[in-house]
Design a protein around this motif. Structure first.
Motif, mmCIF file in Angstrom:
data_model
loop_
_atom_site.group_PDB
_atom_site.id
_atom_site.type_symbol
_atom_site.label_atom_id
_atom_site.label_comp_id
_atom_site.label_asym_id
_atom_site.label_seq_id
_atom_site.Cartn_x
_atom_site.Cartn_y
_atom_site.Cartn_z
ATOM 1 N N GLU A 95 0.811 -1.041 -0.099
ATOM 2 C CA GLU A 95 0.122 -0.139 -0.075
ATOM 3 C C GLU A 95 0.831 1.158 -0.032
ATOM 4 O O GLU A 95 1.557 1.630 1.095
ATOM 5 C CB GLU A 95 -0.970 0.024 1.342
ATOM 6 N N MET A 96 0.902 2.152 -1.030
ATOM 7 C CA MET A 96 2.040 2.891 -1.241
ATOM 8 C C MET A 96 1.376 4.188 -2.117
ATOM 9 O O MET A 96 0.712 3.765 -3.151
ATOM 10 C CB MET A 96 3.005 2.481 -2.135
ATOM 11 N N ASN A 97 1.799 5.208 -1.418
ATOM 12 C CA ASN A 97 1.165 6.469 -2.053
ATOM 13 C C ASN A 97 2.141 7.058 -3.221
ATOM 14 O O ASN A 97 3.452 7.000 -3.083
ATOM 15 C CB ASN A 97 1.119 7.833 -1.280
ATOM 16 N N THR A 98 1.720 6.830 -4.392
ATOM 17 C CA THR A 98 2.701 6.954 -5.704
ATOM 18 C C THR A 98 2.524 8.348 -6.122
ATOM 19 O O THR A 98 3.147 8.461 -7.360
ATOM 20 C CB THR A 98 2.478 5.962 -6.752
ATOM 21 N N THR A 99 1.966 9.307 -5.674
ATOM 22 C CA THR A 99 2.026 10.791 -6.085
ATOM 23 C C THR A 99 3.390 11.255 -6.215
ATOM 24 O O THR A 99 3.664 12.388 -7.204
ATOM 25 C CB THR A 99 1.254 11.746 -5.112
ATOM 26 N N PRO A 100 4.434 10.881 -5.587
ATOM 27 C CA PRO A 100 5.818 11.236 -5.928
ATOM 28 C C PRO A 100 6.479 10.806 -7.247
ATOM 29 O O PRO A 100 7.651 11.256 -7.709
ATOM 30 C CB PRO A 100 6.584 10.808 -4.542
#
Length: 377
Positions: A251-256
């Motif tokens: 579960e990873m925020n990929t906005t970067p």
């Protein structure tokens, strides 16, 4: 972003190999399967999955596990994050907009994004879209500033470019080559302006919907999830030490990463996309020629040259393939094929480091997989 250390007991599951080979019909690939098995048993990867589309039919092979806690084996339908193979999708959308005369490869960044690329030797008037797509812009790679990517909960594309602008340019536009994720963030922003729709929608409209790729998409907002079925993604967070803690970062925020590396796919979808791209189904001839016009790479992957979102890769025996690789925490992927797309192979590991078997990293495993397939009799 959910980063959980895996239990030591779970790590003992890594050497356990599970095979799911071929649907009925396609020829067996014992050499490819042998590499997959060794990557888990000797290389220490949690799991590996390969899919091949060839004139004889489709073939799938797996080894290891999708989930170290449960021992669930990797499956042919697993979803995973594809990292920089996202760039191939983005470049394809850009070239389709060129075909529609919405944008030109010779347009400058300043024309589309005024005032954004400036300072520290950066000059948006001298950086063309072509130089973004083939990494000859000289624009600083914002992911080389990891500290700046660990402060905010989410990142807008503009913020990613601002991070890059806080550093000097690597070289004057056109005077060198350097892989820079900033190039593709800027390309994604230009696509949104030129195509008058969010990047995720344009990837769907130009590629995934016409080709019927149901497992492929660019996450929107701060969506951290992966669709079922999916493998868990395991990372040592760049720690090379033998006793490095391995984390579950599924579960990873990929906005970067956005247009530079945030997409999700499957081996079947990647094979179908690459076969269509190489086979001339997505771009007219003159734009395929632009895409596959390459420049030399430096301090990157051995045997590669870079085009517009694609690479040529020359295997140790001299065979030339075309496609792209991608890496993001806990998931490394290669997708390569013959120049005409008649035979394509995609392979994914759900771990980002090797611990034995003579492989320094998953790229070495991928090279052996490609060699086993594309140099067989």
């Amino acid at each position: 972003m959910d980063i959980r250390p895996i239990r030591p007991a779970a790590a003992r599951l890594f050497p356990t190999a599970h095979r799911v080979t071929a649907l009925a019909g396609p020829p067996a690939r014992p050499a490819v399967q042998a590499v997959l098995d060794r990557a888990v048993a000797d290389g220490g990867l949690p799991g590996v999955l390969a899919g091949i589309h060839a004139p004889g039919g489709r073939w799938y092979g797996t080894a290891g596990v999708a989930d170290t806690a449960t021992g669930r084996p990797r499956g042919a339908a697993d979803h995973f994050r594809i990292g920089s193979i996202t760039k191939t999708f983005v470049a394809t959308v850009m070239l389709r907009l060129v075909a529609e005369h919405a944008v030109s490869l010779d347009d400058t960044v300043e024309t589309w994004l005024p005032g954004l690329v400036t300072g520290g030797g950066h000059d948006g008037w001298r950086v063309t879209i072509r130089r973004l797509l083939n990494h000859t812009s000289g624009i600083f790679n914002y992911t080389n500033d990891p500290g700046a990517l660990s402060v905010e909960p989410t990142y807008s594309p503009r913020r990613l470019v601002e991070i890059a602008m806080g550093h000097p340019a690597s070289f004057a536009p056109g005077d060198g080559w350097e892989y820079s994720n900033t190039n593709y963030v800027l390309a994604g922003m230009i696509i949104e302006k030129a195509g008058r729709a969010p990047l995720a929608e344009q990837i769907a409209a130009h590629i995934t919907e016409p080709l019927d790729l149901p497992g492929t998409y660019l996450p929107t907002g701060d969506d951290e999830t992966l669709p079922a079925p999916h493998s868990r993604h395991y990372t040592a967070l760049h720690d090379p030490s033998p006793d490095a803690v391995v984390h579950d970062i599924t579960e990873m925020n990929t906005t970067p990463y956005w247009a530079a590396g945030a997409m999700v796919s499957t081996v079947d979808d990647l094979d179908r996309f690459l076969a269509a791209l190489l086979g001339g189904k997505l771009l007219p001839h003159e734009l395929r020629r632009e895409m596959f016009t390459t420049v030399p790479t430096h301090d990157w992957i051995d045997g590669t040259r870079y085009g517009l979102g694609v690479t040529s890769l020359t295997l140790p025996g001299g065979t030339e393939l075309w496609g792209m690789g991608g890496a993001i925490f806990g998931s490394w992927t290669y997708a390569y094929g013959d120049r005409d797309g008649s035979r394509v192979l995609s392979v994914n590991t759900n771990g980002d480091r090797t611990t034995g078997g003579g492989w320094d990293d998953p790229i070495a495993v991928f090279t052996d997989v490609l060699t086993a397939e594309f140099t067989r009799p």
